[in-house]
Structure formats: C-alpha cells, structure tokens
Design a protein around this motif. Structure first.
Motif, mmCIF file in Angstrom:
data_model
loop_
_atom_site.group_PDB
_atom_site.id
_atom_site.type_symbol
_atom_site.label_atom_id
_atom_site.label_comp_id
_atom_site.label_asym_id
_atom_site.label_seq_id
_atom_site.Cartn_x
_atom_site.Cartn_y
_atom_site.Cartn_z
ATOM 1 N N LEU A 139 18.971 39.308 31.903
ATOM 2 C CA LEU A 139 17.713 39.721 31.266
ATOM 3 C C LEU A 139 16.899 40.621 32.183
ATOM 4 O O LEU A 139 16.306 41.599 31.731
ATOM 5 N N ARG A 140 16.862 40.273 33.429
ATOM 6 C CA ARG A 140 16.090 41.075 34.375
ATOM 7 C C ARG A 140 16.637 42.504 34.421
ATOM 8 O O ARG A 140 15.894 43.477 34.399
ATOM 9 N N PHE A 141 17.946 42.620 34.469
ATOM 10 C CA PHE A 141 18.535 43.955 34.582
ATOM 11 C C PHE A 141 18.402 44.743 33.280
ATOM 12 O O PHE A 141 18.066 45.921 33.286
ATOM 13 N N THR A 142 18.649 44.082 32.153
ATOM 14 C CA THR A 142 18.694 44.844 30.909
ATOM 15 C C THR A 142 17.325 45.022 30.279
ATOM 16 O O THR A 142 17.085 45.996 29.591
ATOM 17 N N GLU A 143 16.428 44.085 30.494
ATOM 18 C CA GLU A 143 15.114 44.171 29.850
ATOM 19 C C GLU A 143 13.975 44.217 30.841
ATOM 20 O O GLU A 143 12.826 44.358 30.452
ATOM 21 N N ASP A 144 14.302 43.987 32.100
ATOM 22 C CA ASP A 144 13.309 43.933 33.159
ATOM 23 C C ASP A 144 12.208 42.914 32.875
ATOM 24 O O ASP A 144 11.025 43.196 32.968
ATOM 25 N N THR B 281 16.414 34.429 45.763
ATOM 26 C CA THR B 281 15.961 34.688 47.133
ATOM 27 C C THR B 281 14.446 34.504 47.278
ATOM 28 O O THR B 281 13.946 34.388 48.392
ATOM 29 N N ASP B 282 13.734 34.459 46.156
ATOM 30 C CA ASP B 282 12.285 34.156 46.246
ATOM 31 C C ASP B 282 12.061 32.725 46.734
ATOM 32 O O ASP B 282 10.967 32.389 47.172
ATOM 33 N N LEU B 283 13.111 31.899 46.654
ATOM 34 C CA LEU B 283 13.007 30.506 47.140
ATOM 35 C C LEU B 283 13.674 30.366 48.513
ATOM 36 O O LEU B 283 14.313 29.360 48.811
ATOM 37 N N ASN B 284 13.528 31.379 49.315
ATOM 38 C CA ASN B 284 14.189 31.405 50.621
ATOM 39 C C ASN B 284 13.847 30.188 51.476
ATOM 40 O O ASN B 284 14.676 29.704 52.252
ATOM 41 N N LEU C 211 22.223 39.613 47.732
ATOM 42 C CA LEU C 211 21.267 38.516 47.640
ATOM 43 C C LEU C 211 20.119 39.067 46.810
ATOM 44 O O LEU C 211 19.586 40.138 47.117
ATOM 45 N N LEU C 212 19.779 38.387 45.749
ATOM 46 C CA LEU C 212 18.777 38.955 44.845
ATOM 47 C C LEU C 212 17.919 37.867 44.202
ATOM 48 O O LEU C 212 18.183 36.671 44.385
ATOM 49 N N SER C 213 16.933 38.300 43.469
ATOM 50 C CA SER C 213 16.080 37.351 42.751
ATOM 51 C C SER C 213 15.839 37.868 41.335
ATOM 52 O O SER C 213 15.227 38.925 41.157
ATOM 53 N N ALA C 214 16.320 37.105 40.371
ATOM 54 C CA ALA C 214 16.047 37.480 38.980
ATOM 55 C C ALA C 214 14.563 37.341 38.698
ATOM 56 O O ALA C 214 14.008 38.043 37.859
ATOM 57 N N LYS C 215 13.916 36.446 39.430
ATOM 58 C CA LYS C 215 12.495 36.191 39.186
ATOM 59 C C LYS C 215 11.634 37.387 39.607
ATOM 60 O O LYS C 215 10.807 37.862 38.845
ATOM 61 N N THR C 216 11.845 37.869 40.809
ATOM 62 C CA THR C 216 11.031 39.000 41.276
ATOM 63 C C THR C 216 11.681 40.342 40.923
ATOM 64 O O THR C 216 11.029 41.375 40.958
ATOM 65 N N GLY C 217 12.975 40.303 40.641
ATOM 66 C CA GLY C 217 13.701 41.540 40.342
ATOM 67 C C GLY C 217 14.308 42.160 41.588
ATOM 68 O O GLY C 217 15.041 43.157 41.513
ATOM 69 N N ASP C 218 14.028 41.569 42.728
ATOM 70 C CA ASP C 218 14.488 42.137 43.987
ATOM 71 C C ASP C 218 16.010 42.290 44.019
ATOM 72 O O ASP C 218 16.740 41.322 43.829
ATOM 73 N N SER D 260 18.730 45.553 40.182
ATOM 74 C CA SER D 260 19.255 46.839 39.722
ATOM 75 C C SER D 260 20.244 47.420 40.713
ATOM 76 O O SER D 260 21.273 47.974 40.322
ATOM 77 N N SER D 261 19.925 47.296 41.990
ATOM 78 C CA SER D 261 20.826 47.855 43.009
ATOM 79 C C SER D 261 22.216 47.278 42.888
ATOM 80 O O SER D 261 23.215 47.988 43.029
ATOM 81 N N CYS D 262 22.271 45.990 42.617
ATOM 82 C CA CYS D 262 23.560 45.322 42.501
ATOM 83 C C CYS D 262 24.387 45.945 41.373
ATOM 84 O O CYS D 262 25.555 46.299 41.547
ATOM 85 N N PHE D 263 23.764 46.144 40.213
ATOM 86 C CA PHE D 263 24.498 46.694 39.066
ATOM 87 C C PHE D 263 24.801 48.187 39.260
ATOM 88 O O PHE D 263 25.841 48.675 38.825
ATOM 89 N N TYR D 264 23.881 48.902 39.897
ATOM 90 C CA TYR D 264 24.154 50.326 40.131
ATOM 91 C C TYR D 264 25.288 50.526 41.113
ATOM 92 O O TYR D 264 26.127 51.411 40.949
ATOM 93 N N ARG D 265 25.313 49.688 42.118
ATOM 94 C CA ARG D 265 26.390 49.757 43.096
ATOM 95 C C ARG D 265 27.728 49.530 42.392
ATOM 96 O O ARG D 265 28.686 50.269 42.562
ATOM 97 N N LEU D 266 27.735 48.509 41.570
ATOM 98 C CA LEU D 266 28.946 48.148 40.831
ATOM 99 C C LEU D 266 29.370 49.301 39.898
ATOM 100 O O LEU D 266 30.529 49.713 39.887
ATOM 101 N N ALA D 267 28.404 49.831 39.149
ATOM 102 C CA ALA D 267 28.716 50.910 38.198
ATOM 103 C C ALA D 267 29.250 52.133 38.936
ATOM 104 O O ALA D 267 30.220 52.760 38.503
ATOM 105 N N ALA D 268 28.618 52.452 40.045
ATOM 106 C CA ALA D 268 29.031 53.635 40.798
ATOM 107 C C ALA D 268 30.430 53.443 41.367
ATOM 108 O O ALA D 268 31.269 54.351 41.310
#
Ligand code: G3D
Ligand code: MG
Length: 235
Positions: free
Chosen positions: A42-47, A142-145, A168-175, A178-186
């Motif tokens: 959801l975070r990636f597709t709808e932010d 990662t927001d719960l570090n 390492l990412l956070s769906a909650k903050t969005g951190d 996107s980078s993860c999916f862009y890296r993968l797509a590229a």
C-alpha cells in the motif's frame, strides 16, 4: 552481489504502436503474517499507511507503473499473498512465474526473520530446474528501531550468503520503500541507476489497484471493503 535478473518478460498486451513499450514483472511479497507485507504494498502503490489492521484474506494485487531513466516504462504487478501460510495449498501457484520476490520480515520479530529460511526454501523448490527470480531481503518497521530484535549484521549476512539485494525500510514512514522497488525494477529491466537517479526516480508515478480476492478453502470468503483514499480495497 546482484541476484540473477530474470529475463525481461514481454510487452504488455495493450502495447500498441502509439504507446511506449512496457515491461511487466510479477513481484511477490512473502513472509510471515503481520510483518507488514500489505502495508509495504500500500505504501508503494498508494503512498499511504493503513492503521487498522486486518489479516489479508485471499490475494490482492496492485499494479504500479514506473518510468526509469532512458524512458524505460515498467509495470510492476505486486502480489500480496495475504493470509496464505507457508504450507498453504495455493502458495506455490502464487509464487510460480514471479520475476521478483521480496522476502519480508519484521525487524522487531526475530522469529519472522528465522522463518525466512523456510520461505526462501519454498521459493527455491518452486523454481527448481528453472531460473530463480530476483530476490530481495526486506527488513520492515525500521521506525521501531528501538525494539529491534534482528541485528543489522544478521540481516546483511543473510543477504550476502544468499546473494541478494537487501533493504531496511518502514511502511509506516515510507522510508526506503520506493527505493527498494525502483532498485528491483531497474535491475530487472537492466537499467543502471546511479544513487541520485534512484532518489529522483523514487518519487512516485502512478498506481492502480486490481483486486483478486480468493480463498484457499474455496468458500466462506470474508471480504472487508474499505474506502481508502477514494479507492476500494479488498482486504
Ligand atoms: P502482513 O500483510 O504482512 O500480514 P500488515 O502485515 O501490513 O497487515 O501489518 C501488520 C501490522 O504491522 C499492522 O499493525 C501494521 O500497521 C503494522 N506495520 C506494518 N508496517 C509497519 C511499519 O513499517 N512500522 C510499524 N510500526 N508498524 C507497521 P496492527 O497494529 O494493525 O497489527
Ligand atoms: Mg497482509
């Protein structure tokens, strides 16, 4: 340490002479329940981040279109396997044909990390005798570090040993999502991204959601429909 990229899967069916060629990839989110797979999708597709938790029932898939440097158009078909367990009857069908797999765990839950061995084994078994998909290790929340139960070295070690990219990412903050999916797509599309390009590219383009509710047992489906950001999402 790039994992082997699966061959680019053909053009989309709706490609015509007027439209740029679009590469399509099937991306599967795997991992224990409650690690945050639906939230990441959801975070990636709808932010956005849905606070009310519901165990996903059936299968949702999301389509996200990206434009990578060089005007390379990519559609990521993101499959959220929902409440499917590792021993579920349908799980092999969901995994089959994926070009990329995100192996997800919750950094505050050591068991969810340990169980990735089993999830990864299932992926290897599903692809036995054929090309393995592109696999990325994802440590979420990662927001719960401060509650971290999986040391960073463990994360890196698992990724290195299995020749995977890792995030390492956070769906909650969005951190880092996107980078993860862009890296993968590229990587799948064979596009080389510089770090600044990755940052720019990570700014979202366009998302659509397609819902495919299914139930493994075939009956007694419980679909909760919610209005989210103007879209109807079946969970
Ligand atoms: P799943 O699809 O893997 O089963 P969900 O997981 O996306 O449904 O998330 C499970 C719970 O973790 C939800 O909380 C959700 O809000 C929370 N969550 C997901 N990602 C993050 C994150 O990055 N940080 C934090 N802090 N929480 C996250 P509830 O409380 O509803 O169970
Ligand atoms: Mg879910």
């Amino acid at each position: 340490m790039a994992a082997p990229a699966a061959p680019a899967q053909g053009k989309s069916a709706e490609d015509s002479d007027d439209e740029p060629e679009q590469l399509q990839y099937k991306v599967i989110l795997l991992g224990d329940g409650a690690v945050g797979k639906t939230s990441i999708a959801l975070r990636f597709t709808e932010d956005h981040f849905a606070k009310a938790y519901k165990q996903t029932i059936g299968l949702d898939f999301f389509i996200k279109r990206l434009v990578l440097p060089g005007e390379v158009h990519v559609a990521l078909q993101i499959w959220d396997i929902g409440g499917q367990t590792i021993g579920g009857k349908m799980i092999g069908n969901y995994i089959y044909g994926a070009q990329a797999v995100l192996l997800c765990y919750d950094i505050t839950n050591y068991q969810s990390f340990q169980n990735l061995e089993d999830w990864f084994r299932l992926v290897r078994r599903t692809f036995a005798g054929s090309t393995m998909p592109y696999v990325t290790l994802v440590g979420n929340k990662t927001d719960l570090n401060h509650m971290r139960a999986v040391r960073a070295e463990k994360h890196t070690q698992f990724a290195d040993e299995n020749d995977m990219y890792s995030f390492l990412l956070s769906a909650k903050t969005g951190d880092n999502v996107s980078s993860c999916f862009y890296r993968l797509a590229a990587d799948l599309a064979g596009v080389v991204l510089t770090k600044p390009e990755l940052e720019v590219a990570s700014k979202i383009v366009k998302a659509e959601i397609v819902n495919h509710p299914r139930n493994e047992a075939g009956g007694a489906e419980q679909h909760h429909q919610e209005k989210k950001g103007g879209k109807c999402v079946v969970q």
